[in-house]
Design an enzyme around this catalytic site. Sequence first.
Site, PDB file in Angstrom:
ATOM      1  N   ASP A  19      51.915  73.098  49.157  1.00 23.51           N
ATOM      2  CA  ASP A  19      52.220  73.814  50.394  1.00 23.51           C
ATOM      3  C   ASP A  19      51.682  73.042  51.606  1.00 23.51           C
ATOM      4  O   ASP A  19      50.710  72.293  51.495  1.00 23.51           O
ATOM      5  CB  ASP A  19      51.585  75.211  50.310  1.00 23.51           C
ATOM      6  CG  ASP A  19      52.215  76.186  51.295  1.00 23.51           C
ATOM      7  OD1 ASP A  19      53.262  75.851  51.883  1.00 23.51           O
ATOM      8  OD2 ASP A  19      51.655  77.278  51.469  1.00 23.51           O
ATOM      9  N   ARG A  23      53.641  72.280  58.265  1.00 19.75           N
ATOM     10  CA  ARG A  23      52.522  72.197  59.213  1.00 19.75           C
ATOM     11  C   ARG A  23      52.033  70.755  59.353  1.00 19.75           C
ATOM     12  O   ARG A  23      51.628  70.318  60.427  1.00 19.75           O
ATOM     13  CB  ARG A  23      51.370  73.113  58.749  1.00 19.75           C
ATOM     14  CG  ARG A  23      51.619  74.575  59.093  1.00 19.75           C
ATOM     15  CD  ARG A  23      50.707  75.494  58.315  1.00 19.75           C
ATOM     16  NE  ARG A  23      51.175  75.670  56.949  1.00 19.75           N
ATOM     17  CZ  ARG A  23      50.470  76.246  55.996  1.00 19.75           C
ATOM     18  NH1 ARG A  23      49.249  76.688  56.243  1.00 19.75           N
ATOM     19  NH2 ARG A  23      50.977  76.381  54.784  1.00 19.75           N
ATOM     20  N   HIS A  36      58.640  67.327  54.402  1.00 17.94           N
ATOM     21  CA  HIS A  36      59.171  67.435  53.035  1.00 17.94           C
ATOM     22  C   HIS A  36      59.365  66.041  52.423  1.00 17.94           C
ATOM     23  O   HIS A  36      59.134  65.840  51.236  1.00 17.94           O
ATOM     24  CB  HIS A  36      60.492  68.202  53.028  1.00 17.94           C
ATOM     25  CG  HIS A  36      60.337  69.647  53.424  1.00 17.94           C
ATOM     26  ND1 HIS A  36      59.355  70.457  52.899  1.00 17.94           N
ATOM     27  CD2 HIS A  36      61.018  70.425  54.300  1.00 17.94           C
ATOM     28  CE1 HIS A  36      59.446  71.677  53.429  1.00 17.94           C
ATOM     29  NE2 HIS A  36      60.449  71.676  54.291  1.00 17.94           N
ATOM     30  N   SER A  64      61.118  77.668  45.943  1.00 18.24           N
ATOM     31  CA  SER A  64      60.979  78.991  45.319  1.00 18.24           C
ATOM     32  C   SER A  64      62.260  79.807  45.496  1.00 18.24           C
ATOM     33  O   SER A  64      63.085  79.513  46.375  1.00 18.24           O
ATOM     34  CB  SER A  64      59.795  79.742  45.936  1.00 18.24           C
ATOM     35  OG  SER A  64      60.146  80.284  47.191  1.00 18.24           O
ATOM     36  N   THR A  65      62.386  80.851  44.677  1.00 19.84           N
ATOM     37  CA  THR A  65      63.557  81.735  44.800  1.00 19.84           C
ATOM     38  C   THR A  65      63.581  82.417  46.171  1.00 19.84           C
ATOM     39  O   THR A  65      64.618  82.897  46.604  1.00 19.84           O
ATOM     40  CB  THR A  65      63.559  82.801  43.681  1.00 19.84           C
ATOM     41  OG1 THR A  65      62.259  83.418  43.617  1.00 19.84           O
ATOM     42  CG2 THR A  65      63.871  82.202  42.323  1.00 19.84           C
ATOM     43  N   LEU A 130      53.018  61.926  30.528  1.00 17.56           N
ATOM     44  CA  LEU A 130      52.954  63.211  31.249  1.00 17.56           C
ATOM     45  C   LEU A 130      54.331  63.878  31.305  1.00 17.56           C
ATOM     46  O   LEU A 130      55.337  63.205  31.517  1.00 17.56           O
ATOM     47  CB  LEU A 130      52.486  62.932  32.690  1.00 17.56           C
ATOM     48  CG  LEU A 130      52.498  64.121  33.639  1.00 17.56           C
ATOM     49  CD1 LEU A 130      51.186  64.899  33.526  1.00 17.56           C
ATOM     50  CD2 LEU A 130      52.698  63.682  35.090  1.00 17.56           C
TER      51      LEU A 130
END
Length: 241
Positions: A19, A23, A36, A64-65, A130
């Site tokens: 997140d 900002r 982004h 996210s949805t 990974l």
Amino acid sequence: MFKKTTTVNIPKHVAIILDGNGRWAKKRGMPRTFGHQAGVENIRRIAIACQKLGIKALSVFAFSTENWNRPQSEIDYLMTLPSEFETKFHDDFLKHDIKVIFSGRKTKLSDTNLAIMKRISNDSQNRQGLVLNICFDYGSYDELTEAVKAIASDVKNGNLNPENITVDVVESHLLTKNLPSLDLLIRTSGEQRLSNFLLWQAAYAELYFTPTYWPDFSPKELYKAILEYSHRDRRFGAIKR
Ligand code: IPE
Ligand code: IPE
Ligand code: MG
């Protein structure tokens, strides 16, 4: 990385609510999409750092949805992420043996994105390093609702007796079914909530919050989080003998 004298308990499965991209960009007088872009670059950097530490799985929350509620121009940019992942991650992830999977709804994404996501996971499916689980159009309410639907349908078809619905049965219907249990959940940017991410899986995960915005979250900060995790006393409801 860590001091040679320090014993570090490396988590098997780390999840990150990445997140603060918006900002981070705003602070620089730039559009949110710039944040982004920097955020995508950081997924690459942190995934490689996780691979080097021997972490087995890294789940990242990329869309996210609820993020469909953002302005269309931002959604349009975020919908170019799968293609960004493909071009930006391909070579490094091949080199570091990183396998990519996607978790989330398949109903709202474009055919182009679904095809790219399929190609990325198919290309990397035999890798042994990974597992990078990119949660894209993911939300726990949806994941759990789908699990309930599938279980109800097994019951209706006579394939499952309600008495036999156990925690393991529920888990076998979650998108994380092939991943180790979640050990450590990190959220960047100072917010302290789960925002509909891995609600079931987080039941006994250790939570770690940092004010750092995601594009600035460095491997050094990751080591700090892991060191703190390593010193936590995970009791799972029991007591020390
Ligand atoms: C996280 O950054 C990335 C996504 C949710 C896609 P944000 O876009 O939420 O950035 P802030 O929280 O507004 O700074
Ligand atoms: C959570 O961040 C979703 C992702 C990181 C993809 P948001 O920025 O969307 O969450 P809220 O709105 O602050 O809860
Ligand atoms: Mg945010």
